[in-house]
Design a protein around this motif. Sequence first.
Motif, short mmCIF file in Angstrom:
data_model
loop_
_atom_site.label_atom_id
_atom_site.label_comp_id
_atom_site.label_asym_id
_atom_site.label_seq_id
_atom_site.Cartn_x
_atom_site.Cartn_y
_atom_site.Cartn_z
N GLN A 107 -23.64 -17.80 -1.48
CA GLN A 107 -23.32 -17.64 0.00
C GLN A 107 -22.78 -19.13 0.34
OE1 GLN A 107 -26.75 -16.75 2.55
NE2 GLN A 107 -26.92 -14.81 1.39
N ASP A 108 -23.36 -20.17 -0.19
CA ASP A 108 -22.91 -21.87 0.08
C ASP A 108 -21.52 -21.79 -0.58
OD1 ASP A 108 -25.59 -22.24 1.46
OD2 ASP A 108 -26.25 -22.79 -0.35
N LEU A 109 -21.35 -21.39 -1.58
CA LEU A 109 -20.11 -21.54 -2.38
C LEU A 109 -19.10 -20.89 -1.72
CD1 LEU A 109 -18.49 -22.44 -4.89
CD2 LEU A 109 -19.38 -20.14 -5.77
N LEU A 110 -19.27 -19.60 -1.20
CA LEU A 110 -18.33 -19.04 -0.39
C LEU A 110 -17.73 -19.95 0.99
CD1 LEU A 110 -19.41 -15.21 -0.32
CD2 LEU A 110 -17.55 -16.32 -1.53
N GLU A 111 -18.82 -20.66 1.38
CA GLU A 111 -18.54 -21.29 2.78
C GLU A 111 -17.90 -22.74 2.05
OE1 GLU A 111 -18.95 -20.93 5.81
OE2 GLU A 111 -18.30 -22.93 6.38
N VAL A 112 -17.99 -23.23 0.97
CA VAL A 112 -17.38 -24.34 0.37
C VAL A 112 -15.93 -24.01 0.28
CG1 VAL A 112 -16.98 -25.89 -1.46
CG2 VAL A 112 -19.27 -25.62 -0.45
N ALA A 113 -15.54 -22.63 -0.43
CA ALA A 113 -14.50 -22.09 -0.87
C ALA A 113 -13.49 -21.92 0.69
CB ALA A 113 -14.64 -21.00 -1.73
N ARG A 114 -14.35 -21.24 1.55
CA ARG A 114 -13.47 -21.02 2.76
C ARG A 114 -12.78 -22.17 3.40
NH1 ARG A 114 -14.08 -20.83 8.11
NH2 ARG A 114 -16.18 -21.81 8.13
N ARG A 115 -13.33 -23.46 3.30
CA ARG A 115 -12.86 -24.64 3.92
C ARG A 115 -11.63 -25.19 2.99
NH1 ARG A 115 -16.98 -28.47 5.79
NH2 ARG A 115 -18.51 -27.56 4.70
N ARG A 116 -11.55 -24.82 1.83
CA ARG A 116 -10.77 -25.48 0.78
C ARG A 116 -9.38 -24.18 0.30
NH1 ARG A 116 -12.42 -30.78 -1.42
NH2 ARG A 116 -13.64 -31.20 0.12
N LYS A 117 -8.64 -24.78 -0.06
CA LYS A 117 -7.56 -23.74 -0.43
C LYS A 117 -7.46 -23.47 -2.12
CE LYS A 117 -4.67 -23.95 3.43
NZ LYS A 117 -5.53 -23.63 4.33
N ASN A 118 -8.10 -24.24 -2.79
CA ASN A 118 -7.92 -24.37 -4.12
C ASN A 118 -9.20 -23.84 -4.84
OD1 ASN A 118 -9.43 -26.94 -3.74
ND2 ASN A 118 -8.06 -27.89 -5.15
N ILE A 119 -10.34 -23.26 -4.32
CA ILE A 119 -11.64 -22.84 -5.03
C ILE A 119 -11.44 -21.33 -4.92
CG2 ILE A 119 -13.92 -22.92 -4.89
CD1 ILE A 119 -13.77 -25.53 -3.56
N VAL A 120 -11.25 -20.65 -6.04
CA VAL A 120 -11.44 -19.33 -6.04
C VAL A 120 -12.94 -18.94 -6.54
CG1 VAL A 120 -10.54 -17.06 -7.05
CG2 VAL A 120 -9.02 -19.04 -6.98
N PRO A 121 -13.78 -18.40 -5.64
CA PRO A 121 -15.02 -18.18 -5.69
C PRO A 121 -15.38 -16.67 -6.59
CG PRO A 121 -14.87 -17.81 -3.47
CD PRO A 121 -13.47 -18.07 -4.22
N ILE A 122 -16.16 -16.51 -7.53
CA ILE A 122 -15.99 -15.32 -8.39
C ILE A 122 -17.51 -14.83 -8.40
CG2 ILE A 122 -15.47 -13.95 -10.36
CD1 ILE A 122 -13.15 -16.12 -10.66
N MET A 123 -18.06 -14.11 -7.70
CA MET A 123 -19.45 -13.39 -8.23
C MET A 123 -19.39 -12.65 -9.41
SD MET A 123 -22.36 -12.19 -5.54
CE MET A 123 -24.18 -12.12 -6.24
#
Length: 200
Positions: A85-101
């Motif tokens: 959940q936290d990772l998704l929030e970090v990724a939402r604010r950046r264009k270059n992180i692809v979160p993969i669960m």
Amino acid sequence: MIRLGNVLVSPGEGGVYGERMLEGYRVWDPYRSKFAAYYLLGGGLDLTPGMRVLYLGAANGTTVSHVADYVETVYAVEFAPRPMQDLLEVARRRKNIVPIMADANRPDAYAPFMEAVDLVYQDVAQPNQVEIAEKNLVFLKPGGHLVLMLKTRSVDVRRDPADVVAEARAGLEQHLDVVEVRWLEPYHHDHAAIVCSRRG
Ligand code: SAM
């Protein structure tokens, strides 16, 4: 890597997880991040603007966010719902992180979302850390690097940490050239960074 005096920093916008700012840079804390500890202890592998990185064991995105400040793209794999959940929030604010669960034991599950990468960084604290790294080498370009943050106590709490590292090193040497082994004391006890390169 950017240092201000003895302080390691990264060049992004602040406020990701309450990190300190220094002269407009984000302070990268070696006690919170094994990668920061590696650099402050003299680690030689640079992060550069064109790099693509597969990050296994992303947790809540603390270290991921600093890596993303330096490179082009970070594919960030995490299997636990709460840190995700936290990772998704970090990724939402950046264009270059692809979160993969996903489970890093099963790279087939995320292969469709991946491209070849210059660096596989792994920090999963599991008994089969070396096996997980080996499975994910399918994504690593020839000439690319693996950074395995080995938590020796997760492999076997009763064994001498040096023996655990030696065994991991021998396993990795079947596929890769080991270029550096660096203990992360005093920041992280019984952890070693094993840096390998893939033969071209
Ligand atoms: N690298 C993080 C950082 O510096 O901010 C800390 C990572 S923490 C030591 C280990 C993380 O790996 C945990 O969040 C855990 O859920 C995740 N993990 C462990 N085994 C995993 C697996 N097989 N697949 C994906 N994530 C895994």
